[in-house]
Design a protein around this motif. Structure first.
Motif, PDB file in Angstrom:
ATOM      1  N   ALA A 154      13.128   0.909   8.130  1.00  0.00           N
ATOM      2  CA  ALA A 154      14.305   1.675   8.260  1.00  0.00           C
ATOM      3  C   ALA A 154      15.298   1.122   9.262  1.00  0.00           C
ATOM      4  CB  ALA A 154      14.238   2.904   8.741  1.00  0.00           C
ATOM      5  N   GLY A 155      16.601   0.739   8.803  1.00  0.00           N
ATOM      6  CA  GLY A 155      17.685   0.053   9.334  1.00  0.00           C
ATOM      7  C   GLY A 155      17.794  -1.291   9.295  1.00  0.00           C
ATOM      8  N   GLY A 156      16.497  -1.833   8.379  1.00  0.00           N
ATOM      9  CA  GLY A 156      16.675  -3.256   8.049  1.00  0.00           C
ATOM     10  C   GLY A 156      17.395  -3.770   7.184  1.00  0.00           C
ATOM     11  N   ASN A 157      17.590  -5.146   6.905  1.00  0.00           N
ATOM     12  CA  ASN A 157      18.555  -5.739   5.576  1.00  0.00           C
ATOM     13  C   ASN A 157      17.736  -6.563   4.631  1.00  0.00           C
ATOM     14  OD1 ASN A 157      21.058  -4.728   6.976  1.00  0.00           O
ATOM     15  ND2 ASN A 157      20.912  -6.699   8.216  1.00  0.00           N
ATOM     16  N   GLN A 158      18.177  -6.347   3.425  1.00  0.00           N
ATOM     17  CA  GLN A 158      17.719  -6.888   2.425  1.00  0.00           C
ATOM     18  C   GLN A 158      18.864  -7.770   1.437  1.00  0.00           C
ATOM     19  OE1 GLN A 158      14.206  -7.691   1.143  1.00  0.00           O
ATOM     20  NE2 GLN A 158      15.822  -9.322   0.037  1.00  0.00           N
ATOM     21  N   SER A 159      18.759  -9.212   1.479  1.00  0.00           N
ATOM     22  CA  SER A 159      19.610  -9.830   0.810  1.00  0.00           C
ATOM     23  C   SER A 159      19.132 -10.115  -0.781  1.00  0.00           C
ATOM     24  CB  SER A 159      20.027 -11.325   1.364  1.00  0.00           C
ATOM     25  OG  SER A 159      20.422 -11.232   2.759  1.00  0.00           O
ATOM     26  N   TYR A 160      20.593 -10.185  -1.648  1.00  0.00           N
ATOM     27  CA  TYR A 160      20.153 -10.373  -3.082  1.00  0.00           C
ATOM     28  C   TYR A 160      21.000 -11.357  -3.759  1.00  0.00           C
ATOM     29  CZ  TYR A 160      17.565  -5.900  -2.810  1.00  0.00           C
ATOM     30  OH  TYR A 160      16.556  -4.999  -2.545  1.00  0.00           O
ATOM     31  N   THR A 161      20.258 -11.838  -4.859  1.00  0.00           N
ATOM     32  CA  THR A 161      21.200 -12.880  -5.568  1.00  0.00           C
ATOM     33  C   THR A 161      20.995 -12.126  -6.986  1.00  0.00           C
ATOM     34  OG1 THR A 161      20.250 -14.756  -4.384  1.00  0.00           O
ATOM     35  CG2 THR A 161      21.066 -15.238  -6.474  1.00  0.00           C
ATOM     36  N   ALA A 162      22.413 -12.555  -7.807  1.00  0.00           N
ATOM     37  CA  ALA A 162      22.463 -12.036  -9.061  1.00  0.00           C
ATOM     38  C   ALA A 162      22.588 -13.218 -10.078  1.00  0.00           C
ATOM     39  CB  ALA A 162      23.792 -10.961  -9.253  1.00  0.00           C
ATOM     40  N   THR A 163      22.225 -13.325 -11.181  1.00  0.00           N
ATOM     41  CA  THR A 163      22.117 -14.398 -11.898  1.00  0.00           C
ATOM     42  C   THR A 163      22.587 -13.788 -13.389  1.00  0.00           C
ATOM     43  OG1 THR A 163      20.347 -15.592 -10.801  1.00  0.00           O
ATOM     44  CG2 THR A 163      21.202 -16.236 -13.105  1.00  0.00           C
ATOM     45  N   ALA A 164      23.607 -14.550 -14.145  1.00  0.00           N
ATOM     46  CA  ALA A 164      24.126 -13.874 -15.475  1.00  0.00           C
ATOM     47  C   ALA A 164      23.227 -14.576 -16.652  1.00  0.00           C
ATOM     48  CB  ALA A 164      25.749 -13.969 -15.636  1.00  0.00           C
ATOM     49  N   PHE A 165      23.155 -13.925 -17.630  1.00  0.00           N
ATOM     50  CA  PHE A 165      22.552 -14.675 -18.978  1.00  0.00           C
ATOM     51  C   PHE A 165      23.259 -14.126 -20.061  1.00  0.00           C
ATOM     52  CE2 PHE A 165      19.200 -14.230 -15.636  1.00  0.00           C
ATOM     53  CZ  PHE A 165      18.795 -15.454 -15.854  1.00  0.00           C
ATOM     54  N   ASP A 166      23.424 -14.788 -21.380  1.00  0.00           N
ATOM     55  CA  ASP A 166      24.076 -14.270 -22.685  1.00  0.00           C
ATOM     56  C   ASP A 166      22.926 -13.706 -23.390  1.00  0.00           C
ATOM     57  OD1 ASP A 166      22.535 -16.207 -23.840  1.00  0.00           O
ATOM     58  OD2 ASP A 166      24.208 -17.690 -24.252  1.00  0.00           O
ATOM     59  N   LYS A 167      23.202 -13.171 -24.568  1.00  0.00           N
ATOM     60  CA  LYS A 167      22.154 -12.534 -25.263  1.00  0.00           C
ATOM     61  C   LYS A 167      20.940 -13.312 -25.840  1.00  0.00           C
ATOM     62  CE  LYS A 167      23.070 -11.067 -29.644  1.00  0.00           C
ATOM     63  NZ  LYS A 167      23.881 -10.314 -30.723  1.00  0.00           N
ATOM     64  N   PHE A 168      21.312 -14.526 -25.983  1.00  0.00           N
ATOM     65  CA  PHE A 168      20.069 -15.613 -26.251  1.00  0.00           C
ATOM     66  C   PHE A 168      19.336 -16.128 -24.903  1.00  0.00           C
ATOM     67  CE2 PHE A 168      23.620 -15.909 -29.513  1.00  0.00           C
ATOM     68  CZ  PHE A 168      22.692 -15.336 -30.445  1.00  0.00           C
ATOM     69  N   ASN A 169      19.772 -15.536 -23.647  1.00  0.00           N
ATOM     70  CA  ASN A 169      18.937 -15.792 -22.523  1.00  0.00           C
ATOM     71  C   ASN A 169      19.319 -17.253 -21.966  1.00  0.00           C
ATOM     72  OD1 ASN A 169      17.555 -13.835 -20.734  1.00  0.00           O
ATOM     73  ND2 ASN A 169      15.703 -15.091 -21.113  1.00  0.00           N
ATOM     74  N   ASN A 170      20.482 -17.798 -22.381  1.00  0.00           N
ATOM     75  CA  ASN A 170      21.027 -18.832 -22.025  1.00  0.00           C
ATOM     76  C   ASN A 170      21.539 -18.531 -20.465  1.00  0.00           C
ATOM     77  OD1 ASN A 170      20.449 -20.492 -24.241  1.00  0.00           O
ATOM     78  ND2 ASN A 170      22.160 -19.774 -25.020  1.00  0.00           N
ATOM     79  N   THR A 171      21.619 -19.538 -19.434  1.00  0.00           N
ATOM     80  CA  THR A 171      21.968 -19.007 -18.020  1.00  0.00           C
ATOM     81  C   THR A 171      23.516 -19.225 -18.059  1.00  0.00           C
ATOM     82  OG1 THR A 171      19.974 -19.488 -17.117  1.00  0.00           O
ATOM     83  CG2 THR A 171      21.797 -19.497 -15.615  1.00  0.00           C
ATOM     84  N   ALA A 182      16.724  -3.438  -8.667  1.00  0.00           N
ATOM     85  CA  ALA A 182      15.569  -4.042  -7.973  1.00  0.00           C
ATOM     86  C   ALA A 182      15.252  -2.943  -7.251  1.00  0.00           C
ATOM     87  CB  ALA A 182      16.222  -5.140  -6.922  1.00  0.00           C
ATOM     88  N   SER A 183      13.792  -2.906  -6.816  1.00  0.00           N
ATOM     89  CA  SER A 183      13.278  -1.760  -5.993  1.00  0.00           C
ATOM     90  C   SER A 183      13.116  -2.198  -4.634  1.00  0.00           C
ATOM     91  CB  SER A 183      11.740  -1.493  -6.579  1.00  0.00           C
ATOM     92  OG  SER A 183      10.847  -2.443  -6.498  1.00  0.00           O
ATOM     93  N   LEU A 184      13.467  -1.297  -3.672  1.00  0.00           N
ATOM     94  CA  LEU A 184      13.498  -1.358  -2.427  1.00  0.00           C
ATOM     95  C   LEU A 184      12.624  -0.361  -1.652  1.00  0.00           C
ATOM     96  CD1 LEU A 184      14.042  -3.372   0.357  1.00  0.00           C
ATOM     97  CD2 LEU A 184      16.402  -2.047   0.175  1.00  0.00           C
ATOM     98  N   ASN A 185      11.459  -0.540  -0.986  1.00  0.00           N
ATOM     99  CA  ASN A 185      10.578   0.447  -0.288  1.00  0.00           C
ATOM    100  C   ASN A 185      11.076   0.374   1.332  1.00  0.00           C
ATOM    101  OD1 ASN A 185       8.649   2.481   0.152  1.00  0.00           O
ATOM    102  ND2 ASN A 185       7.471   1.013   1.160  1.00  0.00           N
ATOM    103  N   VAL A 186      11.590   1.514   1.759  1.00  0.00           N
ATOM    104  CA  VAL A 186      11.867   1.438   3.447  1.00  0.00           C
ATOM    105  C   VAL A 186      10.922   2.558   3.991  1.00  0.00           C
ATOM    106  CG1 VAL A 186      13.618   2.395   5.029  1.00  0.00           C
ATOM    107  CG2 VAL A 186      14.394   1.632   2.382  1.00  0.00           C
ATOM    108  N   THR A 187      10.384   1.756   5.269  1.00  0.00           N
ATOM    109  CA  THR A 187       9.288   2.395   6.046  1.00  0.00           C
ATOM    110  C   THR A 187       9.964   2.792   7.240  1.00  0.00           C
ATOM    111  OG1 THR A 187       8.769   0.203   6.698  1.00  0.00           O
ATOM    112  CG2 THR A 187       7.221   0.933   4.770  1.00  0.00           C
ATOM    113  N   GLY A 188       8.948   3.785   7.946  1.00  0.00           N
ATOM    114  CA  GLY A 188       9.451   4.143   9.178  1.00  0.00           C
ATOM    115  C   GLY A 188      10.789   5.231   9.049  1.00  0.00           C
ATOM    116  N   GLY A 189      11.591   5.623  10.058  1.00  0.00           N
ATOM    117  CA  GLY A 189      12.704   6.176  10.016  1.00  0.00           C
ATOM    118  C   GLY A 189      12.211   7.931   9.755  1.00  0.00           C
ATOM    119  N   ALA A 190      13.363   8.610   9.763  1.00  0.00           N
ATOM    120  CA  ALA A 190      13.315  10.269   9.770  1.00  0.00           C
ATOM    121  C   ALA A 190      13.825  10.533   8.373  1.00  0.00           C
ATOM    122  CB  ALA A 190      14.228  10.810  10.759  1.00  0.00           C
TER     123      ALA A 190
END
Length: 884
Positions: A573-590, A634-642
């Motif tokens: 609880a109170g910590g940070n998580q950084s994320y990266t986002a990547t885009a694709f077309d309908k044929f899964n080309n990056t 994306a799923s993020l589990n937060v532990t501790g805290g009230a």
């Protein structure tokens, strides 16, 4: 290259029909002498209505239904009228078939159609005494059957007179149509007014059209449809698979004036057939397709001398990778034609003998001559073998035959086409009269030979075809629409023209495919490409060629989905998580890293700054990234805290209307309560449309643990199924989960949806028989008729493994969106006795680049929900069309 067979013998045709006396075909007797209580006829300028200026547009029409027992040429019409104001009146012959002319064939009212079998406008005075008013020289030729004669004052001419009632022999049906109506309505039997129809019967008069379209193999055929009929001046039938497999259509048409000719006022014929397969060759195996078009008409020698003549026609067409075509012109004895067909529907008699296998031969066995063994007076036939891809024309002419003074004959045109294995036989608008259509022994026109039957629209030749856009750059997987506009020499758009599209080169090079122009002179098709490159496209109508356009396909395609990394994580609880986002077309080309342009959020609590998310409350959380209308989680589990109290519960989200027309507002209401999630007062409630910005709602009462929230939704300008969501926030600041309802917004003047689909239904779709799987057959068509608020059409579904036979009995609403998706909701009967609801969804090339359907049968009177087919792609088994 081709072969033309001609009958050489000169034969005589006698006057097989005696000239009939002009008689009163309909005579109700005269009406009364007073206009009091009588049905009135009036146009703009009537002094009896108020207030102004509404009177300037007032009008009222009257109609009477009558029946002819044999084909007849009318001479004049009488109407019993009392005195009043003079002006102009159009006398119109209309059909009892609402699909053709708009008058009711049953008790229900029907909108007035724009077309008429025949009409003529007269100037009528305002004579004071009740009397018969004669509309002279009213000379349509009608086949045996039931018709309406309507009297329609010309708006703006000031006509205002009444048709007094009290006739001795009233007709079965009378009707009125006024500017306060949406269509013709029945008059009561007490409002029977006086009508007389005069004419001379023609025993056995013959004219009509017939068409047949067939397809087997891919898509889910076979399809085999015969249409047309006696007295029908135009028949056009087609089966077109817009996913790329091909199409087939046939045309039979009675024409007034001759296309590609300077001859005017001569009623002729035209017939044609088109068969093409695999417009886009990468779709897989091809279908086999065939079509046949027939048109026939009685002609008369109106002179007092015998005429020796021959018939000359022109056959136009082309092959692409092979095909077969056979064309015939017949001159038949009029009485022999009529007596041979007898009571059999002509379209069935002429077309049911030869199926797709016979059309495959494309030879003389297709001749209809043996159907009339003693009635063929002259004929011509052609079985062309054109050079591949070259449009050519073949002149055809019959042998000479002689028509006695006052004599009759039937002229019959017959064209068939067949193709398979990626080929095309493009003869869709092909056999037409030559410029010197009917000539004597010296080659001179014979104007005394007159075609009998109703007038038909003049078919003008195409002078230009324009393709738009001239060029386009499109990402792979997206749809590109090509529009062909066909115009005559004066620049006017041409309807019912066969446009052949040619994919000359590029990643989607294919054999030509044909479509037919609409009322705006336009033929439109859309397609997409999975491969980069440039397509070069042209179009033709007979010998007229369009400009060449190009469609460039770029890779990668447009944004189709994004992905977040890491897909799952855990923080204290109170910590940070950084994320990266990547885009694709309908044929899964990056497409690339799009973190900087992605908006991140976290729920049920917490916050995100840029691509870094945090939360102070323990428990499972979901991080959502949004970019260009696409989201990923994306799923993020937060532990501790009230722990913390949950937000309020939203329930009972209701809409003022479940379906509403475009540009019409409605309301949304919901119950919001914190009684079971903390007991706090509700601070606010808000709604969103399709995941858009949240907008505030009114609360009643304003400060309570449980309250009712309401708001007025803005009118929607575009059709679609909109998701309306409501959520509440309590005083401590906890926001509850949103609860949503669907609002169907439809355009009552927008297009139609139609399809015939065959698919493999998986186990579990049939809720009553969860192990049942196998072939499902679905056919549907729906549209909004003018000024109607519910759609009209039909839907049928068969699933033999689950013993399901379902048929629509009513339709509630239909939505067609610009994303080429349609939704249809209605009610029907399951196996004939179980009332259920249904919802059909159809994607026209818009479900991951292909056609798809989804069908749900639910809310049954017995058995609850019965069938739910999730969206299922049908690239190899679909016939789908959406138009708006």
């Amino acid at each position: 290259m081709h072969l033309i067979k001609k009958a050489i013998a000169i034969v005589a045709i006698t006057a097989g029909l005696a000239e009939a006396q002009i008689t009163a075909l309909v005579d109700t007797g005269a009406g009364g002498t007073s206009s009091i209580g009588a049905p009135s006829l009036f146009g703009a300028g009537s002094t009896g209505c108020s207030p102004q200026p509404r009177c300037a547009t007032d009008f009222n029409f009257l109609g009477a239904r009558f029946t002819l027992t044999q084909s007849t040429q009318l001479d004049h019409v009488d109407l019993w009228l009392t005195g009043g104001s003079g002006g102009q009146v159009s006398v119109v012959i209309r059909s009892v078939d609402p699909a053709r002319n708009g008058l009711p064939g049953m008790a229900a009212s029907s909108s007035l159609g724009a077309s008429a079998i025949y009409q003529q406008t007269y100037t009528v005075d305002g004579a004071g005494a009740a009397q018969w008013v004669t509309f002279s020289s009213f000379t349509p030729v009608l086949a045996a059957g039931t018709y309406w004669v309507t009297f329609e004052p010309v708006v703006g001419t000031g006509f205002n007179r009444s048709a007094a009632t009290g006739v001795a022999s009233p007709l079965e049906r009378y009707a009125y149509f006024g500017n306060e109506n949406i269509g013709y309505f029945d008059l009561t039997s007490n409002d029977a007014f006086g009508v007389r129809v005069w004419g001379a019967p023609f025993a056995g008069l013959t004219f009509g059209t017939a068409t047949r379209s067939m397809m087997t193999g891919n898509p889910s055929g076979p399809f085999d449809t015969i249409s047309g009929g006696e007295g029908k001046a135009l028949d056009y039938h087609w089966i077109i698979d817009l996913a790329g497999y091909g199409g087939t259509f046939a045309v039979g048409r009675l024409t007034a004036g001759l296309e590609d000719s300077s001859i005017e006022n001569l009623n002729g014929l035209s017939a044609g057939a088109n068969a093409s397969t695999c417009w886009s060759l990468y779709w897989g195996p091809c279908a086999s397709a065939g079509a046949r078009g027939v048109a026939y008409r009685t002609f008369k020698n109106t002179s007092s001398t015998a005429k020796t003549i021959r018939i000359k026609t022109v056959l136009h067409g082309a092959y692409y990778t092979g095909g077969k075509t056979a064309a015939f012109v017949y001159v038949l004895k009029q009485d022999g034609f009529t007596s041979t067909i007898g009571t059999t529907p002509p379209e069935q008699y002429l077309l049911q003998r030869d199926g797709l296998g016979a059309l495959r031969n494309g030879d003389g066995t297709l001749s209809l001559a043996n159907l009339f063994p003693n009635s063929v007076l002259a004929m011509s036939s052609a079985f062309p073998g054109f050079q591949d891809g070259v449009l050519q024309s073949i002149p055809m002419q019959t042998g000479q035959f002689t028509v006695a003074p006052g004599g009759y004959f039937v002229l019959l045109f017959d064209v068939s086409a067949f193709s398979q294995n990626g080929g095309s036989a493009n003869f869709g608008e092909t056999m037409t009269p030559a410029a010197d259509f009917i000539i004597d022994e010296s080659g001179n026109p014979v104007p005394e030979i007159v075609a009998l039957g109703p007038p038909a629209p003049v078919s003008k030749p195409a002078a230009s075809i324009t393709l738009t856009p001239a060029s386009a750059s499109v990402a792979i997987g997206q749809a590109q629409t090509i529009v062909a506009t066909v115009r005559d020499a004066n620049g006017a758009p041409l309807k019912d023209k066969t446009v052949t599209f040619h994919m000359l080169s590029g990643p989607n090079k294919a054999e030509p495919g044909a479509l037919v122009t609409d009322a705006n002179g336009q033929a439109t098709f859309s397609y997409s490409s999975p491969t980069a490159g440039t397509d070069q496209i042209t179009a033709t109508v007979k010998s007229v060629t369009s400009n060449q356009v190009s469609v460039g396909w770029t890779s990668p395609g447009l944004l189709d989905h994004i992905a977040l990394s890491p897909a799952s994580g855990s923080i204290v609880a109170g910590g940070n998580q950084s994320y990266t986002a990547t885009a694709f077309d309908k044929f899964n080309n990056t497409i690339g890293n799009v973190t900087s342009t992605t908006t991140f959020s976290i729920s049920p609590n917490g916050s995100c700054t840029g691509a870094v998310c945090t939360a102070a409350v323990a428990g499972p959380h979901t991080v959502t990234g949004a970019n260009g209308g696409k989201t990923a989680q994306a799923s993020l589990n937060v532990t501790g805290g009230a722990s913390d109290a949950a937000g309020p519960v939203t329930s009972n989200v209701t809409l003022g209307q479940n379906a509403v027309a475009i540009r019409v507002a409605t309301t949304v209401r919901a119950s919001v309560s914190d009684a079971t999630t903390g007991g706090s007062n509700i601070a606010s409630a808000s709604f969103s449309v399709n995941g858009g910005a949240w907008q505030s709602m009114l609360l009643a009462p304003a400060a309570a643990t449980t309250t009712q929230a309401s708001a007025t939704l803005p009118a929607f300008n575009e059709p679609g199924v909109y998701e309306i969501c409501v959520r509440g926030t309590d005083v401590p600041g906890n926001t509850g989960a949103a609860v949503c309802a669907s609002l169907a917004v439809y355009d009552p003047s927008g297009g139609f949806i139609t399809g015939a689909v065959q698919f493999a239904s998986p186990a579990g779709a049939d809720r009553a028989n969860p192990t049942a799987s196998g072939l499902g057959l679905l056919a549907f068509i729906a549209t909004y008729l003018p000024r109607q608020t519910t759609p009209t059409g039909a839907l049928e579904f068969q699933f033999k493994p689950g013993n399901i036979g379902f048929k629509s009995t009513s339709m509630a609403w239909m939505v067609l969106t610009n994303q080429r998706q349609g939704t249809l909701r209605g009610a029907g009967l399951l196996n004939g006795n179980n009332a259920c609801q249904y919802e059909l969804k159809a994607w026209d090339g818009s479900f991951n680049g292909t056609d798809a359907v989804s069908l749900r049968i639910f809310g049954c009177a017995s058995g609850g929900d019965r069938f739910y087919l999730l969206p299922t792609a049908t690239p190899n088994h679909s016939l789908l069309m959406l138009r708006w």
